[in-house]
Each structure stands twice: as C-alpha cells, then as structure tokens.
Design a protein around this motif. Structure first.
Motif, PDB file in Angstrom:
ATOM      1  N   SER A  18       0.956  -1.176  -0.222  1.00 26.24           N
ATOM      2  CA  SER A  18      -0.186   0.228   0.217  1.00 26.24           C
ATOM      3  C   SER A  18       0.830   1.203   0.447  1.00 26.24           C
ATOM      4  CB  SER A  18      -0.877  -0.124   1.313  1.00 26.24           C
ATOM      5  OG  SER A  18       0.082   0.139   2.673  1.00 26.24           O
ATOM      6  N   ASP A  51      -2.991   1.226  -4.052  1.00 23.80           N
ATOM      7  CA  ASP A  51      -3.801   0.750  -3.193  1.00 23.80           C
ATOM      8  C   ASP A  51      -5.138  -0.072  -2.986  1.00 23.80           C
ATOM      9  OD1 ASP A  51      -2.047   2.317  -1.340  1.00 23.80           O
ATOM     10  OD2 ASP A  51      -3.422   2.964  -0.945  1.00 23.80           O
ATOM     11  N   ALA A  55      -4.871  -4.202  -2.238  1.00 18.49           N
ATOM     12  CA  ALA A  55      -5.877  -4.272  -1.066  1.00 18.49           C
ATOM     13  C   ALA A  55      -6.820  -6.166  -2.300  1.00 18.49           C
ATOM     14  CB  ALA A  55      -7.447  -3.463  -0.954  1.00 18.49           C
ATOM     15  N   LYS A  72     -10.804  -6.066   6.534  1.00 18.20           N
ATOM     16  CA  LYS A  72     -11.396  -4.441   6.975  1.00 18.20           C
ATOM     17  C   LYS A  72     -10.274  -4.033   7.751  1.00 18.20           C
ATOM     18  CE  LYS A  72     -15.936  -4.401   5.976  1.00 18.20           C
ATOM     19  NZ  LYS A  72     -17.212  -4.150   6.682  1.00 18.20           N
ATOM     20  N   GLN A  73     -10.021  -4.616   9.023  1.00 18.48           N
ATOM     21  CA  GLN A  73      -8.856  -3.840   9.817  1.00 18.48           C
ATOM     22  C   GLN A  73      -7.541  -4.339   9.276  1.00 18.48           C
ATOM     23  OE1 GLN A  73      -8.603  -6.592  13.240  1.00 18.48           O
ATOM     24  NE2 GLN A  73      -7.876  -5.658  14.585  1.00 18.48           N
ATOM     25  N   ARG A  76      -6.983  -1.415   6.539  1.00 19.03           N
ATOM     26  CA  ARG A  76      -7.031  -0.696   7.395  1.00 19.03           C
ATOM     27  C   ARG A  76      -6.174  -0.240   7.867  1.00 19.03           C
ATOM     28  NH1 ARG A  76     -12.989  -0.981   9.053  1.00 19.03           N
ATOM     29  NH2 ARG A  76     -14.107   0.090   7.554  1.00 19.03           N
ATOM     30  N   GLN A  77      -5.224  -0.940   8.211  1.00 17.43           N
ATOM     31  CA  GLN A  77      -3.960  -0.850   9.597  1.00 17.43           C
ATOM     32  C   GLN A  77      -2.689  -0.833   8.522  1.00 17.43           C
ATOM     33  OE1 GLN A  77      -4.254  -4.720  11.468  1.00 17.43           O
ATOM     34  NE2 GLN A  77      -4.139  -3.583  13.516  1.00 17.43           N
ATOM     35  N   THR A  78      -2.949  -0.749   7.387  1.00 14.02           N
ATOM     36  CA  THR A  78      -1.964  -0.746   6.410  1.00 14.02           C
ATOM     37  C   THR A  78      -1.979   0.097   4.876  1.00 14.02           C
ATOM     38  OG1 THR A  78      -3.037  -1.894   4.129  1.00 14.02           O
ATOM     39  CG2 THR A  78      -1.335  -3.091   5.685  1.00 14.02           C
ATOM     40  N   GLY A  79      -3.270   1.482   5.282  1.00 12.70           N
ATOM     41  CA  GLY A  79      -3.326   3.165   4.942  1.00 12.70           C
ATOM     42  C   GLY A  79      -4.261   2.133   4.044  1.00 12.70           C
ATOM     43  N   GLY A  81      -7.764   2.642   1.441  1.00 10.47           N
ATOM     44  CA  GLY A  81      -8.807   3.644   2.155  1.00 10.47           C
ATOM     45  C   GLY A  81      -9.621   2.927   2.357  1.00 10.47           C
ATOM     46  N   ASP A  82     -11.678   3.057   2.876  1.00  8.83           N
ATOM     47  CA  ASP A  82     -11.915   2.892   2.532  1.00  8.83           C
ATOM     48  C   ASP A  82     -12.961   2.021   0.869  1.00  8.83           C
ATOM     49  OD1 ASP A  82     -12.845   2.647   5.562  1.00  8.83           O
ATOM     50  OD2 ASP A  82     -13.906   4.124   5.362  1.00  8.83           O
ATOM     51  N   ILE A  85     -10.841  -0.718   0.062  1.00  9.34           N
ATOM     52  CA  ILE A  85     -11.704  -1.742   0.951  1.00  9.34           C
ATOM     53  C   ILE A  85     -12.938  -2.141   0.077  1.00  9.34           C
ATOM     54  CG2 ILE A  85     -11.950  -2.498   3.283  1.00  9.34           C
ATOM     55  CD1 ILE A  85     -10.102  -1.179   4.239  1.00  9.34           C
TER      56      ILE A  85
END
Length: 143
Positions: A18, A51, A55, A72-73, A76-79, A81-82, A85
């Motif tokens: 990412s 990204d 993902a 999802k978690q 998100r920890q790897t930066g 975006g929603d 994801i």
C-alpha cells in the motif's frame, strides 16, 4: 531521487504494497518528505503502486482463513482507504461459505455441549466472521 525509486521498485517487485506501507519503509532513505511524496506519486501515476490492487490481492490471499471484519481491519492498518476496501472485499467470495470451510477444517464435528459451541463461536469471531455467518454455520452444524 533515482536511488529512492530503485529501493521502491525493489520492494514492489517482491510483493504489492500500500502507499502507506511503502512510505513507511522508504522514510529513512528519503532526503525529504517532498522527495518521498514525489517518488510515490510517480509510481502511482505509472500504475506501479496501487492501493486498490494491493487490497484485492491481500483479500484473495487471506480470505480463505479470515472473515470480512478481520480483512477490513488488516487493510485499514496498512493504510488502505475505505473505498478500496469496499471494492476488494467481494473478491474473497461468500463469507458464509468461507466461515463454513474454516469451521469444518478446525472442528469438523458438531458441538456436544454449550461450552464447545461457545468455543467454536469465539474461534470464528476471532477470525473476523460476522455474527450472521457464524449463526448460519452453527445452525447448520446443529441440524
């Protein structure tokens, strides 16, 4: 700047990263924040850093073991975006089927006591499966 780009390309040839991961890995080698941002922007413009692709690849690789909440978690920890994801999660397939598969591999037999049932449900929750998927598996297992 070319030295930083070479380092980035070496990292990207091993596996997808990412933007946030790559930025963290290259931060020590960069002379300035602007130089690092410029290299990352160039890589993204050339579609060498994505990204969305990271993902998708991460979801496909880990979906066989984990539920959507855990995926999802981790993303998100790897930066990531929603939006990326949300676009990547369907690549993992049906969460209920994955939950059934993980349950069958780990336990394979029906829970005989309420304690065993709770243990199996906790295991699936820890793996990040939704309550709905877990209930469907437990209902199918208890029939």
């Amino acid at each position: 700047m070319s030295d930083l780009r070479v380092r980035a390309l070496k990292l990207l040839t091993r596996r997808e990263h990412s933007r946030a991961e790559l930025k963290a890995k290259l931060a020590g080698a960069a002379e300035s924040e602007e130089q690092l941002a410029a290299v990352l922007d160039t890589l993204q413009a050339q579609n060498l850093l994505s990204d969305h692709r990271f993902a998708r690849q991460r979801v496909v690789a880990r979906a066989g073991r984990y539920g959507n909440a855990r995926l999802k978690q981790e993303l998100r920890q790897t930066g990531v975006g929603d939006d990326d994801i949300a676009a990547a999660l369907p690549e993992g397939g049906d969460e209920g089927e994955r939950c059934q598969s993980v349950w069958a591999k780990k336990f394979g037999q029906l829970p005989q006591t309420p304690e065993e049932r709770a243990k199996q449900m906790r295991f699936l929750q820890y793996r990040g499966f939704s309550g709905d998927a877990i209930r469907r598996v437990m209902r199918g297992a208890s029939q």
